[in-house]
Scaffold this motif. Structure first.
Motif, short mmCIF file in Angstrom:
data_model
loop_
_atom_site.label_atom_id
_atom_site.label_comp_id
_atom_site.label_asym_id
_atom_site.label_seq_id
_atom_site.Cartn_x
_atom_site.Cartn_y
_atom_site.Cartn_z
N CYS A 12 2.10 -3.01 -10.39
CA CYS A 12 2.79 -4.29 -10.31
C CYS A 12 3.18 -4.61 -8.87
CB CYS A 12 4.00 -4.30 -11.24
SG CYS A 12 3.57 -3.96 -12.97
N GLU A 13 4.37 -5.14 -8.69
CA GLU A 13 4.76 -5.68 -7.38
C GLU A 13 5.08 -4.58 -6.36
OE1 GLU A 13 8.79 -5.23 -9.46
OE2 GLU A 13 6.68 -5.52 -10.01
N GLU A 14 4.93 -4.94 -5.09
CA GLU A 14 5.31 -4.07 -3.99
C GLU A 14 6.83 -3.97 -3.94
OE1 GLU A 14 5.46 -4.42 0.84
OE2 GLU A 14 3.61 -5.09 -0.13
N ILE A 15 7.33 -2.74 -3.79
CA ILE A 15 8.80 -2.56 -3.71
C ILE A 15 9.23 -1.84 -2.43
CG2 ILE A 15 9.20 -2.62 -6.20
CD1 ILE A 15 9.19 0.44 -6.20
N GLY A 16 8.27 -1.46 -1.61
CA GLY A 16 8.63 -0.80 -0.35
C GLY A 16 7.41 -0.60 0.52
N ARG A 17 7.67 -0.32 1.78
CA ARG A 17 6.57 -0.12 2.73
C ARG A 17 6.98 0.93 3.74
NH1 ARG A 17 1.93 -3.21 4.07
NH2 ARG A 17 2.47 -4.64 2.37
N ILE A 23 4.58 1.13 -1.39
CA ILE A 23 5.08 1.62 -2.68
C ILE A 23 5.10 0.45 -3.67
CG2 ILE A 23 6.98 2.74 -3.90
CD1 ILE A 23 7.80 3.92 -1.16
N PHE A 24 4.52 0.68 -4.83
CA PHE A 24 4.45 -0.33 -5.88
C PHE A 24 5.20 0.17 -7.12
CE2 PHE A 24 0.62 -0.79 -3.33
CZ PHE A 24 0.54 -2.17 -3.14
N ARG A 25 5.72 -0.76 -7.89
CA ARG A 25 6.21 -0.44 -9.23
C ARG A 25 5.00 -0.37 -10.15
NH1 ARG A 25 11.33 -1.59 -11.07
NH2 ARG A 25 11.52 -3.07 -9.34
N CYS A 26 4.97 0.60 -11.04
CA CYS A 26 3.84 0.69 -11.96
C CYS A 26 4.30 1.17 -13.33
CB CYS A 26 2.73 1.59 -11.41
SG CYS A 26 3.12 3.34 -11.34
N CYS A 37 4.70 4.06 -7.33
CA CYS A 37 3.40 4.56 -6.88
C CYS A 37 3.29 4.38 -5.37
CB CYS A 37 2.27 3.84 -7.59
SG CYS A 37 0.65 4.45 -7.08
N LYS A 38 3.21 5.49 -4.66
CA LYS A 38 3.05 5.46 -3.21
C LYS A 38 1.55 5.48 -2.90
CE LYS A 38 5.72 8.09 -0.63
NZ LYS A 38 6.25 9.28 0.12
N VAL A 39 1.04 4.40 -2.30
CA VAL A 39 -0.38 4.28 -1.98
C VAL A 39 -0.53 4.43 -0.46
CG1 VAL A 39 -2.42 2.83 -2.08
CG2 VAL A 39 -0.78 2.79 -3.96
N SER A 84 -2.96 8.15 -3.74
CA SER A 84 -1.93 7.48 -4.54
C SER A 84 -1.13 8.52 -5.30
CB SER A 84 -2.57 6.49 -5.52
OG SER A 84 -3.34 5.53 -4.83
N ILE A 85 0.20 8.47 -5.14
CA ILE A 85 1.09 9.45 -5.77
C ILE A 85 2.05 8.70 -6.69
CG2 ILE A 85 2.69 11.36 -5.37
CD1 ILE A 85 1.69 11.42 -2.46
N VAL A 86 2.06 9.05 -7.96
CA VAL A 86 2.96 8.43 -8.93
C VAL A 86 4.23 9.28 -9.03
CG1 VAL A 86 3.26 7.62 -11.29
CG2 VAL A 86 1.02 7.42 -10.17
N LEU A 87 5.37 8.66 -8.75
CA LEU A 87 6.66 9.35 -8.67
C LEU A 87 7.68 8.65 -9.55
CD1 LEU A 87 6.62 9.33 -4.78
CD2 LEU A 87 6.31 11.40 -6.14
#
Length: 274
Positions: A12-17, A23-26, A37-39, A84-87
Motif C-alpha cells: 500500500c502507501e509509502e510511510i517512510g523513506r 518503507i511501505f504499509r502492506c 515493508c522496507k524496500v 524487500s524485508i517485511v517487518l
C-alpha cells in the motif's frame, strides 16, 4: 520491488523513506494486522560496507526474533535490483521524538531502559552486539512496546573473540571503539547508559560543537552530574549510570548485571543501594 513480494502481500502507501530505500504499509491476505515493508534499492549501495549492512539486517533479525523488545521480521524477498524485508509495523515516532518532546520521570526511564537492556541481553546471549544503539533506532509498536531496530552495524562475538572497527554514532559510541582497540559487547551497555543519562537529564553526558569534539569528550569520559539538572535524580540512578558509563570496560556492567541493579529491579523507586 520484487514481484514475489507482490504475489504474497498487498503493498500500500509509502510511510517512510531512508538512505537506501522506502518503507511501505502492506497486508497479508491471512492476517488482520498491517506490516511494514522496507524496500531497498541495491543500486544505491555505494560500497562493500553498505552491502554488508544490507545483509546484516535480515540475518540478525531472523536469528533474534521473536523477542518482545526486538523488531520482528516476517519475510524477505530479493532479486537482482531490490531487497524487500517485511517487518512488524511500528509507530512513526521513535524514542528520539519522545526525548525531545517530554521529560522522563525515573519510573518512566527505568521501565524503558529495562526493556532495552532485556533486548540487549538477549542479543548478547546469542553472540550478537548491536553496536549502534541510539534513540533513533528504538521504536514502539501499536501497543507502545519498545522495539530495538536497525541491526545494520551488528556483529558476531563470542568464544573469546572481540570486535574491531569504528561504528556507531558520536554521542553514544564507547571510548574503546574510538581508540581503535579491540572491544566487547559491553559497547552496547555504554550506549544504553548514555541513553539513560539523556532520558533523566535531557542532555548528553559528553558533547561538543563538532563530531571531533564529541569524540574527544567521550574518550576523556569525565562523567559528571550537574547539580542544577540532577538535583532531583536519585543516588541509585546515578550509581547505575556510573556502572554503565564506565571508561574501563572490564569494570563496566554487562547488560545482565545492569538488569539486576536495585534501581532497575524497583522500577526507578530505589533510593537505598544496600
Amino acid at each position: 520491488m520484487c514481484e514475489t513480494l507482490k504475489t504474497k502481500y498487498q503493498v500500500c502507501e509509502e510511510i517512510g523513506r531512508g538512505r537506501f530505500g522506502t518503507i511501505f504499509r502492506c497486508f497479508h491476505p491471512n492476517a488482520s494486522v498491517p506490516y511494514a515493508c522496507k524496500v531497498i534499492d541495491k543500486s544505491l549501495l555505494s560500497d562493500s560496507t553498505d552491502r554488508e549492512c544490507l545483509e546484516n539486517e535480515p540475518k540478525f533479525l531472523s536469528l533474534l526474533s521473536p523477542h518482545p523488545n526486538i523488531l520482528q521480521i516476517f519475510d524477505v524477498f530479493e532479486n537482482d535490483d531490490f531487497l524487500s524485508i517485511v517487518l512488524e509495523l511500528c509507530q512513526p515516532l521513535t524514542l528520539l521524538d519522545r526525548i525531545v518532546s517530554n521529560p522522563f520521570s525515573e519510573q518512566q526511564a527505568a521501565s524503558l531502559i529495562k526493556k532495552l537492556l532485556e533486548a540487549v541481553a538477549h542479543c548478547h546471549r546469542l553472540g550478537v552486539a548491536h553496536r549502534d544503539i541510539k534513540p533513533d533506532n528504538i521504536l514502539f509498536d501499536s501497543g507502545d512496546n519498545l522495539k530495538l531496530a536497525d541491526f545494520g552495524s551488528a556483529e558476531w562475538f563470542g568464544d573469546g573473540r572481540t570486535m574491531t572497527g569504528v561504528v556507531g554514532t558520536p554521542y553514544y559510541v564507547a571510548p574503546e571503539v574510538l581508540l581503535g582497540r579491540d572491544y566487547t559487547e559491553k559497547v552496547d551497555v555504554w550506549s544504553c547508559g548514555v541513553l539513560l543519562y539523556i532520558m533523566l537529564s535531557g542532555i548528553p553526558p559528553f558533547y561538543g560543537d563538532s563530531a571531533a569534539e564529541i569524540f574527544e569528550a567521550v574518550i576523556r569520559a569525565n562523567l559528571r552530574f550537574p547539580s542544577r539538572i540532577f538535583r532531583s535524580v536519585s543516588p541509585a540512578a546515578k550509581d547505575l549510570l556510573r556502572k554503565m558509563i564506565c571508561r574501563d570496560d572490564s569494570r563496566r556492567f554487562s547488560a545482565e548485571q545492569a538488569l539486576r541493579h536495585p534501581w532497575i529491579v524497583s522500577g526507578g523507586e530505589t533510593t537505598n543501594l544496600n
